[in-house]
Design a protein around this motif. Structure first.
Motif, PDB file in Angstrom:
ATOM      1  N   LEU A 123       0.811  -1.221   0.000  1.00  0.00           N
ATOM      2  CA  LEU A 123       0.000   0.000   0.000  1.00  0.00           C
ATOM      3  C   LEU A 123       0.845   1.271   0.000  1.00  0.00           C
ATOM      4  CD1 LEU A 123      -2.919  -0.911   2.458  1.00  0.00           C
ATOM      5  CD2 LEU A 123      -3.008  -0.703  -0.026  1.00  0.00           C
ATOM      6  N   ARG A 124       2.134   1.153  -0.117  1.00  0.00           N
ATOM      7  CA  ARG A 124       2.983   2.334  -0.084  1.00  0.00           C
ATOM      8  C   ARG A 124       2.803   3.156  -1.361  1.00  0.00           C
ATOM      9  NH1 ARG A 124       6.338   2.917   3.982  1.00  0.00           N
ATOM     10  NH2 ARG A 124       7.440   4.537   2.827  1.00  0.00           N
ATOM     11  N   ARG A 220       1.260   6.506   1.780  1.00  0.00           N
ATOM     12  CA  ARG A 220       0.580   5.217   1.625  1.00  0.00           C
ATOM     13  C   ARG A 220      -0.728   5.429   0.856  1.00  0.00           C
ATOM     14  NH1 ARG A 220       2.060   1.021   4.691  1.00  0.00           N
ATOM     15  NH2 ARG A 220      -0.070   0.207   4.877  1.00  0.00           N
ATOM     16  N   HIS A 221      -1.226   4.361   0.263  1.00  0.00           N
ATOM     17  CA  HIS A 221      -2.511   4.431  -0.437  1.00  0.00           C
ATOM     18  C   HIS A 221      -3.639   4.029   0.500  1.00  0.00           C
ATOM     19  CE1 HIS A 221      -0.668   4.234  -4.747  1.00  0.00           C
ATOM     20  NE2 HIS A 221      -0.567   5.423  -4.179  1.00  0.00           N
ATOM     21  N   THR A 222      -3.669   4.660   1.651  1.00  0.00           N
ATOM     22  CA  THR A 222      -4.768   4.524   2.591  1.00  0.00           C
ATOM     23  C   THR A 222      -5.510   5.852   2.631  1.00  0.00           C
ATOM     24  OG1 THR A 222      -3.402   5.225   4.462  1.00  0.00           O
ATOM     25  CG2 THR A 222      -3.488   2.856   3.986  1.00  0.00           C
ATOM     26  N   ALA A 223      -6.750   5.816   3.076  1.00  0.00           N
ATOM     27  CA  ALA A 223      -7.549   7.044   3.093  1.00  0.00           C
ATOM     28  C   ALA A 223      -6.867   8.126   3.925  1.00  0.00           C
ATOM     29  CB  ALA A 223      -8.945   6.752   3.615  1.00  0.00           C
ATOM     30  N   ASP A 224      -6.393   7.786   5.136  1.00  0.00           N
ATOM     31  CA  ASP A 224      -5.792   8.790   6.008  1.00  0.00           C
ATOM     32  C   ASP A 224      -4.551   9.413   5.381  1.00  0.00           C
ATOM     33  OD1 ASP A 224      -7.724   8.476   7.912  1.00  0.00           O
ATOM     34  OD2 ASP A 224      -6.545   7.133   9.184  1.00  0.00           O
ATOM     35  N   SER A 225      -3.711   8.593   4.740  1.00  0.00           N
ATOM     36  CA  SER A 225      -2.497   9.116   4.123  1.00  0.00           C
ATOM     37  C   SER A 225      -2.827  10.000   2.924  1.00  0.00           C
ATOM     38  CB  SER A 225      -1.593   7.959   3.691  1.00  0.00           C
ATOM     39  OG  SER A 225      -0.358   8.438   3.212  1.00  0.00           O
ATOM     40  N   GLN A 245      -9.550   2.974  -6.116  1.00  0.00           N
ATOM     41  CA  GLN A 245      -9.104   3.930  -5.101  1.00  0.00           C
ATOM     42  C   GLN A 245     -10.207   4.920  -4.762  1.00  0.00           C
ATOM     43  OE1 GLN A 245      -5.760   5.109  -7.464  1.00  0.00           O
ATOM     44  NE2 GLN A 245      -4.314   3.831  -6.322  1.00  0.00           N
ATOM     45  N   VAL A 248     -12.428   3.212  -2.256  1.00  0.00           N
ATOM     46  CA  VAL A 248     -11.904   3.249  -0.891  1.00  0.00           C
ATOM     47  C   VAL A 248     -12.253   4.576  -0.230  1.00  0.00           C
ATOM     48  CG1 VAL A 248      -9.775   3.331   0.472  1.00  0.00           C
ATOM     49  CG2 VAL A 248     -10.044   1.603  -1.316  1.00  0.00           C
ATOM     50  N   VAL A 252     -15.423   5.900   3.116  1.00  0.00           N
ATOM     51  CA  VAL A 252     -15.145   6.552   4.399  1.00  0.00           C
ATOM     52  C   VAL A 252     -16.431   7.194   4.918  1.00  0.00           C
ATOM     53  CG1 VAL A 252     -13.826   8.363   5.554  1.00  0.00           C
ATOM     54  CG2 VAL A 252     -12.731   6.926   3.811  1.00  0.00           C
TER      55      VAL A 252
END
Length: 470
Positions: A123-124, A220-225, A245, A248, A252
């Protein structure tokens, strides 16, 4: 390295890198990968890579393969190869050793640049790496006029080698500059699409460098990042990625307020209307779409999300529809090596995508792959229609529908719903001959390196078996 074959003259002039991609004031911040990178710093790093490759024997007209994750080293290695005047082949770092070996055998580069050690973290958004440069015995100079070689996504079958010239790349950068609503100088793109694939490479990196649009890669490919990357600076910001993406982010429940977020633009697969509605409601920002392919780059867009499912063909690229198939007008075949000779005929590339071009509005509607249209007992079924019906069910997050002995569906669900209850819900929406014979519930869909769902029956069934064994 063997250097007996003639170099191709079109690969020899690297001045376009200095003049178009690296030109400008030293102090301008052009990239952000964990920290700001100025244009002057980028020029220095590219020059260092240039010297490194030259010392390893790479010269004008040579051939270089990069197997690097998204990173500053990947950016500078690519630009340095082009600055030398070499042909650069991009290999996804997530390929297996076997797949890389096959690709290298097909491409025959003189140098390969790879990370030192493993690259962990799926997920980076970017990596900090060290690289090694390996000269290959038997490697050869570029045999075609292409500055860039890429492999097709392989979502439906074996990958093809696709080549693009400097002129091709600059023409696509120009097409992006003429799109209403696409970021302009002084704005930012938070780039979620990979820089080794066509959307992230040309629509993100190359366009940003040429147009003065800052490119930001989230940690990262996360919502928070992704939220942190958007909130980093106040300039108007566009997210550029793929529909998965967007899904994702749309999921949220209480997204933060991000006044600088203007919109997200996705490409790579059809954008589901349910995702668009959740995203635009949750963020107060637009969700646009574009249609393109590795062979030609961006083809048609709806940047603002106002004409979906219709898309406006981009300026400078002829598009027509013949026998329900989308055709592109290209000056030459984009394929390198053997390929089906019917794909490119008389200046027109057959995309294998079904579509309709409205004669009144000029809008192009993409209806999925032609190979998604099958016959069941003499009755026509469009598998994309079955997918859309599944995705419209409240409990379904995503789905892939394929056909071999019969119609099979592979779905991701939002709750602990059974395959049987999904089949019952689908019965109210589809005629019996359109319904899947078998429906599998998966924890996740297998995807290509570009994020597209795999549509190979064997891979999907293997994922279903693996889930059943857990």
């Amino acid at each position: 390295m063997r250097d007996t074959e003639p170099r191709h003259p079109v690969c020899e002039d690297g001045a376009w890198v200095d003049e178009i991609l690296l030109g400008g004031s030293d102090g301008d911040i052009v990239l952000h990968l964990g920290g700001p990178v100025s244009r002057g710093e980028l020029r220095r790093l590219v020059a260092e890579q240039h010297a490194r490759f030259a010392a390893a024997g790479l010269a004008k007209g040579g051939a270089l393969a990069l197997r690097l994750p998204p990173s500053l080293d990947c950016v500078t290695a690519m630009l340095a190869g082009w600055r030398i005047g070499a042909q650069v082949a991009l290999l996804d770092y997530r390929l297996t050793t076997h797949e890389v070996g096959r690709a290298i055998a097909r491409l025959g580069p003189q140098l390969v640049v790879e990370p030192v050690g493993d690259v962990p973290g799926t997920l980076r958004g970017f990596f900090e790496i060290s690289t090694r440069v390996t000269p290959l015995r038997g490697g050869r100079p570029a045999r075609t006029p292409h500055a860039l070689l890429q492999l097709s996504s392989g979502s439906t079958g074996p990958s093809k080698v696709i080549g693009r010239t400097v002129g091709d790349l600059l023409a696509e950068v120009e097409r992006y500059s003429r799109l209403d609503g696409f970021p302009r100088r002084g704005e930012r793109i938070v780039l979620l699409a990979s820089i080794v694939h066509v959307l992230g490479l040309v629509g993100g990196l190359l366009y940003g460098l040429a147009a003065g649009v800052r490119i930001v890669l989230p940690t990262r490919h996360t919502a928070d990042s992704i939220f942190r990357a958007v909130a980093l600076d106040p300039e108007p910001t566009t997210l550029l990625g793929v529909p998965s993406q967007a899904s994702v982010l749309a999921a949220v429940q209480s997204p933060p307020r991000l006044p600088q977020l203007v919109r997200m633009v996705t490409g790579g697969e059809i954008l589901k209307e349910s995702v668009r509605e959740r995203f635009t409601t949750g963020y107060g920002a637009g969700l646009g779409a574009m249609y393109g392919m590795t062979e030609a780059g961006v083809i048609a867009t709806d940047i603002t999300g106002g004409t979906l499912p219709g898309l406006t063909p981009v300026p400078g690229l002829p598009v027509r529809v013949q026998d329900n198939q989308i055709l592109l007008g290209l000056a030459a075949s984009p394929y390198v090596g053997q390929v089906d000779p019917t794909r490119y005929v008389d200046g027109w590339l057959r995309t294998n995508d079904a579509g309709h071009l409205d004669p009144d509005t000029g809008l192009l509607t993409v209806n999925g792959r032609l190979d998604s249209q099958i016959s069941i007992g003499g009755l026509k079924v469009d598998l994309s229609e079955v997918e859309a019906a599944l995705c419209a069910l409240p409990d379904v997050a995503d789905a892939v529908v394929v056909h071999e002995a019969g119609i099979e569906a592979f779905v991701i669900v939002r709750s602990s719903v059974s395959a049987g209850s999904l089949s019952q819900a689908l019965a109210a929406r589809l005629a019996p001959y359109k319904r899947p014979r078998t429906l599998h519930v998966l924890s996740e869909l297998p995807r290509t390196a570009t994020g597209k769902p795999l549509r190979q029956v064997a891979a999907l069934r293997a994922a279903a078996r693996a889930g059943a064994e857990v």
